[in-house]
Enzyme design. Structure first.
Site, PDB file in Angstrom:
ATOM      1  N   ARG A   1       0.848  -1.204   0.000  1.00 40.84           N
ATOM      2  CA  ARG A   1       0.000   0.000   0.000  1.00 40.84           C
ATOM      3  C   ARG A   1       0.879   1.248   0.000  1.00 40.84           C
ATOM      4  NH1 ARG A   1      -2.893  -3.311   3.826  1.00 40.84           N
ATOM      5  NH2 ARG A   1      -2.026  -2.167   5.603  1.00 40.84           N
TER       6      ARG A   1
ATOM      7  N   LYS B   1     -12.267  15.017   4.603  1.00 39.25           N
ATOM      8  CA  LYS B   1     -13.369  14.495   3.783  1.00 39.25           C
ATOM      9  C   LYS B   1     -14.262  13.567   4.609  1.00 39.25           C
ATOM     10  CE  LYS B   1     -13.801  10.660   1.003  1.00 39.25           C
ATOM     11  NZ  LYS B   1     -13.465   9.716  -0.079  1.00 39.25           N
TER      12      LYS B   1
ATOM     13  N   GLU C   1     -19.196  15.453   1.220  1.00 35.43           N
ATOM     14  CA  GLU C   1     -19.407  14.504   0.120  1.00 35.43           C
ATOM     15  C   GLU C   1     -20.682  13.683   0.285  1.00 35.43           C
ATOM     16  OE1 GLU C   1     -16.250  11.640  -0.540  1.00 35.43           O
ATOM     17  OE2 GLU C   1     -17.288  10.724  -2.222  1.00 35.43           O
TER      18      GLU C   1
ATOM     19  N   LYS D   1     -18.347  17.813  -2.638  1.00 42.01           N
ATOM     20  CA  LYS D   1     -17.906  16.706  -3.497  1.00 42.01           C
ATOM     21  C   LYS D   1     -19.106  15.797  -3.756  1.00 42.01           C
ATOM     22  CE  LYS D   1     -14.795  12.738  -3.706  1.00 42.01           C
ATOM     23  NZ  LYS D   1     -13.419  12.287  -3.544  1.00 42.01           N
TER      24      LYS D   1
HETATM   25  P1  13P Z   1     -14.333   7.740  -6.935  1.00 44.09           P
HETATM   26  O1  13P Z   1     -13.838   8.889  -7.761  1.00 44.09           O
HETATM   27  O2  13P Z   1     -13.692   6.430  -7.262  1.00 44.09           O
HETATM   28  O3  13P Z   1     -15.831   7.691  -6.870  1.00 44.09           O
HETATM   29  O4  13P Z   1     -13.856   8.019  -5.446  1.00 44.09           O
HETATM   30  C1  13P Z   1     -13.993   9.268  -4.932  1.00 44.09           C
HETATM   31  C2  13P Z   1     -14.059   9.179  -3.478  1.00 44.09           C
HETATM   32  O5  13P Z   1     -13.259   9.745  -2.791  1.00 44.09           O
HETATM   33  C3  13P Z   1     -15.133   8.379  -2.892  1.00 44.09           C
HETATM   34  O6  13P Z   1     -15.256   8.738  -1.551  1.00 44.09           O
END
Ligand code: 13P
Length: 342
Positions: free
Chosen positions: A48, A138, A179, A221
């Protein structure tokens, strides 16, 4: 704007700076394992770390990447030369960020729906992440479309958690990425996605207001408005762009500096084309940017395959995808750009 909001506003604006966007490299342990399984690489801590080092040290990527979202494990890791990842980013002028939610769990009483956890102890965790160099955070809320869902109860529970999280971030001097993701999974039409997205965003902004969030100091987001993955009728690029922008103009206040879309299971090229079409429509009240995980990383991971010998080739592919999305930030992406990659 309130004086203590100015630093948050300046970070938020840097995150959605013109020509740039965010890389989401914050896959949780479970998610990164699923991704590494696809290239038959074992999910060890070293694998990772090596994969994340490949991404974060890609030469020149800072031309198109303004910030990177890291995971708890990753923000504590270092490159081979001993430099901590947040430092690696900061030295390239890239903002380090951190995923702080603890993922979705079943919402009791609401079959098929989930709510995101992680508020307990968040004030203390944020204080530690600030010390580790995080400038933004986030939190992802997940809304599914299906028979009788999403419900108002699920939308409200998730919107409330997002607002509590955003308030704790701003208190800590960290820009919250808010998000709410309406999933692409299912055979629903684009109209249903638009309805669910609009209802979710309305609830989210109502909660943000009631929790006294400074909209100037956050980044949204969201998902794009798309046809369900299994819907036989797939909307055109133009329809996706028009419906997405139309929906967001109705519900996202102009005080929000930027919208950084997630890719949500679209192919890398489709995510770039959609972003490009939205920006080609002209000036919008907010920056229209990207915060992609899969749409930036899928081709990179496939090229890497866990082999040190493939790092340079994989980095070239990452640079190329970042460049294409950088061009899509101003509607200047074209299919010809893909051909130049090889
Ligand atoms: P994806 O762009 O693969 O949808 O992932 C964005 C993300 O941070 C999901 O939480």
């Amino acid at each position: 704007m309130n004086a203590n909001i100015a630093p948050l506003n300046s970070v938020a604006r840097a995150m959605v700076a013109k020509g740039k966007g965010l890389l989401a490299a914050d896959e949780s342990s479970g998610t990164i394992k699923r991704r590494l399984d696809t290239i038959k690489v074992e999910s060890t801590e070293e694998n990772r770390r090596a994969y994340r080092e490949l991404l974060l040290t890609t030469p020149g990527v800072e031309e198109f990447i303004s910030g990177v979202i890291l995971y708890d494990e990753t923000i504590r890791q270092s490159a081979k030369n001993g430099k901590a990842f947040p430092e690696v980013l900061a030295s390239k002028g890239i903002l380090p960020g951190i995923k702080v939610d603890k993922g979705p769990v079943d919402l009791p009483g609401f079959p098929g729906e989930v709510v995101t956890e992680g508020l307990d102890g968040l004030r203390q965790r944020l204080a530690e992440y600030v010390k580790l160099g995080a400038k933004f955070a986030k939190w992802r809320a997940v809304i599914a479309i299906g028979a009788g869902i999403p419900t108002e109860g699920c939308i409200k529970a998730n919107a409330h958690a997002l607002a509590r999280y955003a308030a704790l971030c701003q208190e800590a001097g960290v820009v919250p990425i808010v998000e709410p993701e309406v999933l692409i999974d299912g055979n629903h039409t684009i109209e249903r996605c638009e309805e669910a997205t609009e209802a979710t965003l309305k609830a989210v902004f109502a909660e943000l207001r009631s929790h006294r969030i400074a909209l100037e100091g956050m980044v949204l987001k969201p998902n794009m408005v798309l046809s369900g993955k299994d819907c036989p009728q797939q909307a055109s690029v133009t329809e996706v762009a028009e419906r997405t922008i139309g929906c967001f103009r109705r519900v996202v206040p102009a005080a929000v500096p930027g919208i950084a879309f997630l890719s949500g299971g679209q192919s890398a090229e489709a995510a770039t084309e959609h972003l490009n079409a939205m920006n080609a429509m002209g000036a919008h009240p907010w920056e229209v940017s990207f915060s992609y995980a899969r749409a930036l990383q899928d081709p990179v991971m496939k090229a890497w395959k866990g082999e040190a010998a493939n790092v340079a080739k994989a980095q070239k592919i990452f640079y190329h995808r970042a460049k294409c999305n950088g061009a899509a930030r101003s509607g200047k992406y074209s299919k010809e750009m893909e051909a130049q990659a090889a």
